[in-house]
Design a protein around this motif. Sequence first.
Motif, PDB file in Angstrom:
ATOM      1  N   LEU A  37       0.699  -1.428   0.041  1.00 13.81           N
ATOM      2  CA  LEU A  37      -0.120  -0.451  -0.042  1.00 13.81           C
ATOM      3  C   LEU A  37       1.107   1.227   0.252  1.00 13.81           C
ATOM      4  N   ASP A  38       0.457   1.979  -0.899  1.00 14.88           N
ATOM      5  CA  ASP A  38       1.099   3.845  -0.563  1.00 14.88           C
ATOM      6  C   ASP A  38      -0.022   4.475  -0.946  1.00 14.88           C
ATOM      7  N   GLY A  39       0.197   4.832  -0.104  1.00 12.46           N
ATOM      8  CA  GLY A  39      -0.709   6.818  -0.038  1.00 12.46           C
ATOM      9  C   GLY A  39      -1.810   6.593   1.086  1.00 12.46           C
ATOM     10  N   ARG A  40      -2.504   7.087   1.382  1.00  7.40           N
ATOM     11  CA  ARG A  40      -3.841   6.223   1.796  1.00  7.40           C
ATOM     12  C   ARG A  40      -4.159   5.921   2.154  1.00  7.40           C
ATOM     13  N   MET A  41      -5.624   5.067   3.228  1.00  4.06           N
ATOM     14  CA  MET A  41      -6.395   4.183   2.825  1.00  4.06           C
ATOM     15  C   MET A  41      -7.562   5.105   3.906  1.00  4.06           C
ATOM     16  N   ASP A  42      -8.438   5.305   3.394  1.00  3.52           N
ATOM     17  CA  ASP A  42      -8.998   6.521   4.050  1.00  3.52           C
ATOM     18  C   ASP A  42     -10.609   6.188   3.020  1.00  3.52           C
ATOM     19  N   SER A  43     -11.844   6.436   3.083  1.00  5.26           N
ATOM     20  CA  SER A  43     -13.437   6.458   2.584  1.00  5.26           C
ATOM     21  C   SER A  43     -13.331   5.966   1.085  1.00  5.26           C
ATOM     22  N   SER A  44     -12.385   7.227   0.986  1.00  9.66           N
ATOM     23  CA  SER A  44     -12.420   7.051  -0.766  1.00  9.66           C
ATOM     24  C   SER A  44     -11.669   5.839  -1.387  1.00  9.66           C
ATOM     25  N   ARG A  69       4.911   2.145   3.325  1.00  9.56           N
ATOM     26  CA  ARG A  69       3.786   3.358   2.675  1.00  9.56           C
ATOM     27  C   ARG A  69       3.024   3.634   2.867  1.00  9.56           C
ATOM     28  N   LEU A  70       2.688   3.347   3.158  1.00 14.68           N
ATOM     29  CA  LEU A  70       1.169   4.020   4.135  1.00 14.68           C
ATOM     30  C   LEU A  70       1.329   4.960   4.708  1.00 14.68           C
ATOM     31  N   ALA A  71       0.775   5.961   4.633  1.00 17.11           N
ATOM     32  CA  ALA A  71       0.899   7.472   5.330  1.00 17.11           C
ATOM     33  C   ALA A  71      -0.674   7.442   6.091  1.00 17.11           C
ATOM     34  N   TYR A  72      -1.154   7.503   6.153  1.00 17.25           N
ATOM     35  CA  TYR A  72      -2.326   7.406   6.590  1.00 17.25           C
ATOM     36  C   TYR A  72      -3.749   6.546   6.910  1.00 17.25           C
ATOM     37  N   HIS A  99       5.906  -3.458   8.227  1.00 15.24           N
ATOM     38  CA  HIS A  99       6.518  -2.270   7.604  1.00 15.24           C
ATOM     39  C   HIS A  99       5.684  -0.640   8.496  1.00 15.24           C
ATOM     40  N   VAL A 100       5.221  -1.203   9.746  1.00 13.91           N
ATOM     41  CA  VAL A 100       4.238  -0.277   9.757  1.00 13.91           C
ATOM     42  C   VAL A 100       4.509   0.969  10.797  1.00 13.91           C
ATOM     43  N   ASN A 101       4.260   1.485   9.674  1.00 19.41           N
ATOM     44  CA  ASN A 101       4.919   2.943  10.646  1.00 19.41           C
ATOM     45  C   ASN A 101       4.050   3.813  12.035  1.00 19.41           C
ATOM     46  N   GLU A 102       4.926   4.576  12.556  1.00 17.07           N
ATOM     47  CA  GLU A 102       4.764   4.852  13.809  1.00 17.07           C
ATOM     48  C   GLU A 102       3.131   5.843  13.343  1.00 17.07           C
ATOM     49  N   ILE A 103       2.749   6.648  12.937  1.00 19.98           N
ATOM     50  CA  ILE A 103       1.759   7.013  13.128  1.00 19.98           C
ATOM     51  C   ILE A 103       0.484   6.302  12.724  1.00 19.98           C
ATOM     52  N   VAL A 104       0.569   5.419  11.484  1.00 20.01           N
ATOM     53  CA  VAL A 104      -0.185   4.079  11.475  1.00 20.01           C
ATOM     54  C   VAL A 104      -0.405   2.983  12.775  1.00 20.01           C
ATOM     55  N   MET A 105       0.776   2.756  13.672  1.00 24.06           N
ATOM     56  CA  MET A 105       0.855   2.605  14.383  1.00 24.06           C
ATOM     57  C   MET A 105       0.118   2.750  15.998  1.00 24.06           C
ATOM     58  N   GLU A 106       0.438   4.037  16.104  1.00 18.41           N
ATOM     59  CA  GLU A 106      -0.655   4.435  16.874  1.00 18.41           C
ATOM     60  C   GLU A 106      -1.876   3.821  17.223  1.00 18.41           C
ATOM     61  N   VAL A 107      -2.627   4.255  16.017  1.00 16.69           N
ATOM     62  CA  VAL A 107      -4.686   4.171  14.908  1.00 16.69           C
ATOM     63  C   VAL A 107      -4.263   2.606  16.389  1.00 16.69           C
ATOM     64  N   PHE A 108      -3.195   1.867  15.441  1.00 13.01           N
ATOM     65  CA  PHE A 108      -3.936   0.291  15.473  1.00 13.01           C
ATOM     66  C   PHE A 108      -3.680  -0.102  17.391  1.00 13.01           C
ATOM     67  N   GLU A 109      -2.730   0.896  17.614  1.00 13.35           N
ATOM     68  CA  GLU A 109      -2.318   0.384  19.740  1.00 13.35           C
ATOM     69  C   GLU A 109      -3.941   1.277  20.489  1.00 13.35           C
ATOM     70  N   ALA A 110      -4.531   2.300  20.008  1.00  7.11           N
ATOM     71  CA  ALA A 110      -5.443   3.261  20.501  1.00  7.11           C
ATOM     72  C   ALA A 110      -6.788   2.209  19.909  1.00  7.11           C
TER      73      ALA A 110
END
Length: 121
Positions: A37-44, A69-72, A99-110
Amino acid sequence: MRVRNNYSYNKTKKKSEGGNRDDVGIKTEGNKLEVMLDGRMDSSTAPEFEKEVFPKLEGITELILYFDRLAYLSSAGLRVLLSCQKKMTAAQGTMIVKHVNEIVMEVFEATGFDSILTIED
């Protein structure tokens, strides 16, 4: 979201590097499906992920998602991940998120997804 089959991971450019789209790369080898994945995974973009990846899960027992490479990741993306995990569990398979980045990992943890998903570096 643009889908690339048999992706070449090293040649993909992030938006910040001059790329212009959110991408998902798909590679199948036997009963293993790899998704980059590259970029965002959101409602769109989550519905496009579903449309392209879910039909390919037939006969798959190992699903590997590359998130470096997933930013959001939004709640729509979490819903799709949960659906993937349920499909793999029903198929007596495994799903690994790598290879989960810190921002996405915070979402997983929350959200508690860090205890639901298998996450590897």
